[in-house]
Each structure stands twice: as C-alpha cells, then as structure tokens.
Design a protein around this motif. Structure first.
Motif, PDB file in Angstrom:
ATOM      1  N   ASN A  28      39.492  35.350  61.664  1.00 12.95           N
ATOM      2  CA  ASN A  28      40.280  35.707  60.585  1.00 12.95           C
ATOM      3  C   ASN A  28      40.799  34.514  59.944  1.00 12.95           C
ATOM      4  N   GLY A  29      41.001  33.497  60.406  1.00 11.83           N
ATOM      5  CA  GLY A  29      41.361  32.191  59.727  1.00 11.83           C
ATOM      6  C   GLY A  29      42.960  31.971  60.149  1.00 11.83           C
ATOM      7  N   GLN A  30      43.364  32.653  61.124  1.00  5.39           N
ATOM      8  CA  GLN A  30      44.755  32.703  61.496  1.00  5.39           C
ATOM      9  C   GLN A  30      45.491  31.180  61.708  1.00  5.39           C
ATOM     10  N   TYR A  31      44.506  30.576  62.238  1.00  2.23           N
ATOM     11  CA  TYR A  31      44.725  29.048  62.759  1.00  2.23           C
ATOM     12  C   TYR A  31      44.185  27.887  61.703  1.00  2.23           C
ATOM     13  N   ASP A  32      43.715  28.387  60.475  1.00  2.00           N
ATOM     14  CA  ASP A  32      43.427  27.258  59.597  1.00  2.00           C
ATOM     15  C   ASP A  32      44.675  26.903  59.030  1.00  2.00           C
ATOM     16  N   ASP A  33      44.501  25.440  58.574  1.00  2.00           N
ATOM     17  CA  ASP A  33      45.519  24.694  58.247  1.00  2.00           C
ATOM     18  C   ASP A  33      45.343  24.641  56.743  1.00  2.00           C
ATOM     19  N   SER A  34      46.332  25.051  56.004  1.00  2.00           N
ATOM     20  CA  SER A  34      46.144  25.282  54.435  1.00  2.00           C
ATOM     21  C   SER A  34      47.035  24.278  54.021  1.00  2.00           C
ATOM     22  N   TYR A  35      48.256  23.539  54.734  1.00  3.84           N
ATOM     23  CA  TYR A  35      49.348  22.928  54.344  1.00  3.84           C
ATOM     24  C   TYR A  35      48.906  21.453  54.226  1.00  3.84           C
ATOM     25  N   THR A  36      48.233  20.929  55.277  1.00  7.02           N
ATOM     26  CA  THR A  36      48.108  19.541  55.441  1.00  7.02           C
ATOM     27  C   THR A  36      47.216  18.981  54.295  1.00  7.02           C
ATOM     28  N   PRO A  37      46.066  19.388  53.995  1.00  5.43           N
ATOM     29  CA  PRO A  37      45.204  18.875  52.808  1.00  5.43           C
ATOM     30  C   PRO A  37      46.102  18.847  51.710  1.00  5.43           C
ATOM     31  N   SER A  38      46.855  19.650  51.105  1.00  4.69           N
ATOM     32  CA  SER A  38      47.749  19.565  50.055  1.00  4.69           C
ATOM     33  C   SER A  38      48.551  18.241  50.009  1.00  4.69           C
ATOM     34  N   VAL A  39      49.135  17.709  51.312  1.00  5.27           N
ATOM     35  CA  VAL A  39      49.987  16.665  51.027  1.00  5.27           C
ATOM     36  C   VAL A  39      49.289  15.504  51.968  1.00  5.27           C
ATOM     37  N   ARG A  40      48.282  15.513  52.066  1.00  9.89           N
ATOM     38  CA  ARG A  40      47.570  14.241  52.858  1.00  9.89           C
ATOM     39  C   ARG A  40      47.441  13.162  51.799  1.00  9.89           C
ATOM     40  N   MET A  41      47.338  13.300  50.303  1.00  9.61           N
ATOM     41  CA  MET A  41      47.442  12.167  49.599  1.00  9.61           C
ATOM     42  C   MET A  41      48.823  11.489  49.464  1.00  9.61           C
ATOM     43  N   LEU A  42      50.101  12.036  50.055  1.00  7.08           N
ATOM     44  CA  LEU A  42      51.176  11.681  50.059  1.00  7.08           C
ATOM     45  C   LEU A  42      51.639  10.816  51.218  1.00  7.08           C
TER      46      LEU A  42
END
Length: 61
Positions: A28-42
């Motif tokens: 069900n995607g409980q362990y998917d990381d949705s935060y890291t890709p959004s801040v990777r460019m920083l």
C-alpha cells in the motif's frame, strides 16, 4: 508439556499476522519516501575529481 505446544502455536499465528500486516503495508506504499525527492535539489552535489591523464611518453616535440 501441552503449554509449550499452545504457546508455540500462538506465537506462530502472531508471527504470521505481523508478516501479513508488513506485506500489506509495503504493497500500500506505507514505506514510500515522498519527502526526499522534493528536497534533493537543495543538497550539495558531490564533487567529482578527475584523474589527471598521464603524459604520453611517446609524444615527440
């Protein structure tokens, strides 16, 4: 001795329930990381060091 069989059976059942819950959470995607890709460019990129090329010893001047 019968208590050991009862406890063993109960522990196996509980282990199967937890394993099933873990598999369902992963599907069900409980362990998917949705935060890291959004801040990777920083984050700073690592510098890639280039290895110096060896001087060509057969080169004639």
């Amino acid at each position: 001795m019968s208590v050991i069989y009862i406890l063993l059976t109960i522990s196996i059942i509980i282990a199967i329930v937890f394993f099933f819950a873990f598999i369902m959470a992963v599907k069900n995607g409980q362990y998917d990381d949705s935060y890291t890709p959004s801040v990777r460019m920083l984050f700073d990129d690592e510098l890639v060091k280039e290895t110096p090329k060896k001087a060509d010893s057969t080169k004639k001047d």
